[in-house]
Write a protein that holds these residues in place. Structure first.
Motif, PDB file in Angstrom:
ATOM      1  N   GLY A  10       0.810  -1.212   0.000  1.00  0.00           N
ATOM      2  CA  GLY A  10       0.000   0.000   0.000  1.00  0.00           C
ATOM      3  C   GLY A  10       0.848   1.268   0.000  1.00  0.00           C
ATOM      4  O   GLY A  10       0.452   2.282  -0.554  1.00  0.00           O
ATOM      5  N   TYR A  11       2.030   1.215   0.597  1.00  0.00           N
ATOM      6  CA  TYR A  11       2.895   2.398   0.653  1.00  0.00           C
ATOM      7  C   TYR A  11       3.899   2.427  -0.486  1.00  0.00           C
ATOM      8  O   TYR A  11       4.498   3.446  -0.765  1.00  0.00           O
ATOM      9  CB  TYR A  11       3.620   2.455   2.008  1.00  0.00           C
ATOM     10  CG  TYR A  11       2.681   2.855   3.104  1.00  0.00           C
ATOM     11  CD1 TYR A  11       2.390   4.185   3.320  1.00  0.00           C
ATOM     12  CD2 TYR A  11       2.080   1.905   3.903  1.00  0.00           C
ATOM     13  CE1 TYR A  11       1.505   4.561   4.313  1.00  0.00           C
ATOM     14  CE2 TYR A  11       1.205   2.262   4.902  1.00  0.00           C
ATOM     15  CZ  TYR A  11       0.920   3.591   5.102  1.00  0.00           C
ATOM     16  OH  TYR A  11       0.053   3.954   6.083  1.00  0.00           O
ATOM     17  N   LYS A  12       4.114   1.320  -1.129  1.00  0.00           N
ATOM     18  CA  LYS A  12       4.918   1.163  -2.333  1.00  0.00           C
ATOM     19  C   LYS A  12       6.261   1.873  -2.276  1.00  0.00           C
ATOM     20  O   LYS A  12       7.062   1.641  -1.381  1.00  0.00           O
ATOM     21  CB  LYS A  12       4.109   1.588  -3.550  1.00  0.00           C
ATOM     22  CG  LYS A  12       2.892   0.721  -3.754  1.00  0.00           C
ATOM     23  CD  LYS A  12       2.145   1.115  -4.982  1.00  0.00           C
ATOM     24  CE  LYS A  12       0.922   0.200  -5.066  1.00  0.00           C
ATOM     25  NZ  LYS A  12      -0.013   0.605  -6.036  1.00  0.00           N
ATOM     26  N   LEU A  13       6.523   2.731  -3.245  1.00  0.00           N
ATOM     27  CA  LEU A  13       7.841   3.334  -3.432  1.00  0.00           C
ATOM     28  C   LEU A  13       8.245   4.217  -2.254  1.00  0.00           C
ATOM     29  O   LEU A  13       9.407   4.225  -1.850  1.00  0.00           O
ATOM     30  CB  LEU A  13       7.860   4.130  -4.739  1.00  0.00           C
ATOM     31  CG  LEU A  13       9.200   4.727  -5.133  1.00  0.00           C
ATOM     32  CD1 LEU A  13      10.219   3.615  -5.354  1.00  0.00           C
ATOM     33  CD2 LEU A  13       9.052   5.559  -6.389  1.00  0.00           C
ATOM     34  N   GLU A  14       7.290   4.928  -1.701  1.00  0.00           N
ATOM     35  CA  GLU A  14       7.571   5.811  -0.563  1.00  0.00           C
ATOM     36  C   GLU A  14       8.190   5.025   0.594  1.00  0.00           C
ATOM     37  O   GLU A  14       9.203   5.422   1.179  1.00  0.00           O
ATOM     38  CB  GLU A  14       6.267   6.472  -0.117  1.00  0.00           C
ATOM     39  CG  GLU A  14       6.361   7.295   1.128  1.00  0.00           C
ATOM     40  CD  GLU A  14       4.986   7.791   1.552  1.00  0.00           C
ATOM     41  OE1 GLU A  14       4.764   7.852   2.778  1.00  0.00           O
ATOM     42  OE2 GLU A  14       4.148   8.118   0.690  1.00  0.00           O
ATOM     43  N   CYS A  15       7.611   3.897   0.911  1.00  0.00           N
ATOM     44  CA  CYS A  15       8.077   3.067   2.019  1.00  0.00           C
ATOM     45  C   CYS A  15       9.452   2.479   1.719  1.00  0.00           C
ATOM     46  O   CYS A  15      10.331   2.443   2.583  1.00  0.00           O
ATOM     47  CB  CYS A  15       7.061   1.963   2.275  1.00  0.00           C
ATOM     48  SG  CYS A  15       7.310   1.092   3.815  1.00  0.00           S
ATOM     49  N   VAL A  16       9.655   2.033   0.504  1.00  0.00           N
ATOM     50  CA  VAL A  16      10.942   1.443   0.115  1.00  0.00           C
ATOM     51  C   VAL A  16      12.043   2.504   0.138  1.00  0.00           C
ATOM     52  O   VAL A  16      13.154   2.244   0.605  1.00  0.00           O
ATOM     53  CB  VAL A  16      10.840   0.773  -1.274  1.00  0.00           C
ATOM     54  CG1 VAL A  16      12.195   0.312  -1.771  1.00  0.00           C
ATOM     55  CG2 VAL A  16       9.865  -0.393  -1.221  1.00  0.00           C
ATOM     56  N   LEU A  17      11.752   3.704  -0.353  1.00  0.00           N
ATOM     57  CA  LEU A  17      12.746   4.790  -0.324  1.00  0.00           C
ATOM     58  C   LEU A  17      13.120   5.159   1.109  1.00  0.00           C
ATOM     59  O   LEU A  17      14.297   5.379   1.415  1.00  0.00           O
ATOM     60  CB  LEU A  17      12.222   6.019  -1.073  1.00  0.00           C
ATOM     61  CG  LEU A  17      12.122   5.888  -2.586  1.00  0.00           C
ATOM     62  CD1 LEU A  17      11.493   7.133  -3.186  1.00  0.00           C
ATOM     63  CD2 LEU A  17      13.485   5.632  -3.199  1.00  0.00           C
ATOM     64  N   MET A  18      12.117   5.230   1.965  1.00  0.00           N
ATOM     65  CA  MET A  18      12.409   5.518   3.375  1.00  0.00           C
ATOM     66  C   MET A  18      13.263   4.411   3.979  1.00  0.00           C
ATOM     67  O   MET A  18      14.200   4.680   4.732  1.00  0.00           O
ATOM     68  CB  MET A  18      11.106   5.671   4.177  1.00  0.00           C
ATOM     69  CG  MET A  18      10.406   6.982   3.946  1.00  0.00           C
ATOM     70  SD  MET A  18       9.060   7.283   5.116  1.00  0.00           S
ATOM     71  CE  MET A  18       7.889   6.041   4.669  1.00  0.00           C
TER      72      MET A  18
END
Length: 156
Positions: A10-18
């Protein structure tokens, strides 16, 4: 398990970048802490807190992402979920990297080598070893190792 996968996707790229940023920050910030700890007599007093760094950094990185994305910075369920998801992914990523690129060997300091040699000599000279390997003797030997040679009895 399905809920965890849904949260992460659900958080996709944002979560992975963080997660990547948390992992990099943790790796960089722990270096000076370990260097300082190596100068201390008991380095574990300082290094035991390194375990919590990703959690703290994750909170800050998540807040920074919220501000950069113009999201309201309210610590609610969505914020906590995002924070813990990114932190969890960073810990998993860090563990995978550590397993893929292990350190060649752990180098002991001269002091650690001397302490270990002294403990081995003390144990090998112990009468308890000569008596046989009963549970009581094994417990006494273990206590001797843990107490750095100070004679203390194990309380039963």
């Amino acid at each position: 398990m399905e809920e965890i996968v849904n949260v992460i996707t659900g958080y996709k790229l944002e979560c992975v970048l963080m997660a990547i940023l948390i992992c990099i920050l943790t790796a960089v910030l722990k270096l000076p802490i370990k260097k300082l700890a190596s100068k201390l007599e008991n380095s574990q007093k300082l290094t035991r807190f390194i375990v919590f760094m990703p959690l703290v950094l994750g909170f800050g990185v998540n807040a920074l992402f919220y501000l950069l994305l113009n999201k309201p910075l309210v610590i609610d369920g969505d914020y906590v979920t995002s924070w813990l998801s990114a932190t969890s992914i960073s810990l998993a990523l860090y563990a995978v990297i550590e397993k893929m690129f292990p350190k060649k060997e752990k180098v002991l300091t001269a002091e650690e080598v001397t302490k270990n040699k002294n403990k081995i000599e003390q144990i090998s000279k112990s009468e308890k070893i000569k008596e046989g390997n009963t549970i009581k003797n094994c417990a006494s030997i273990l206590q001797m190792i843990l107490s750095d040679g100070k004679d203390k009895e194990i309380k039963k």
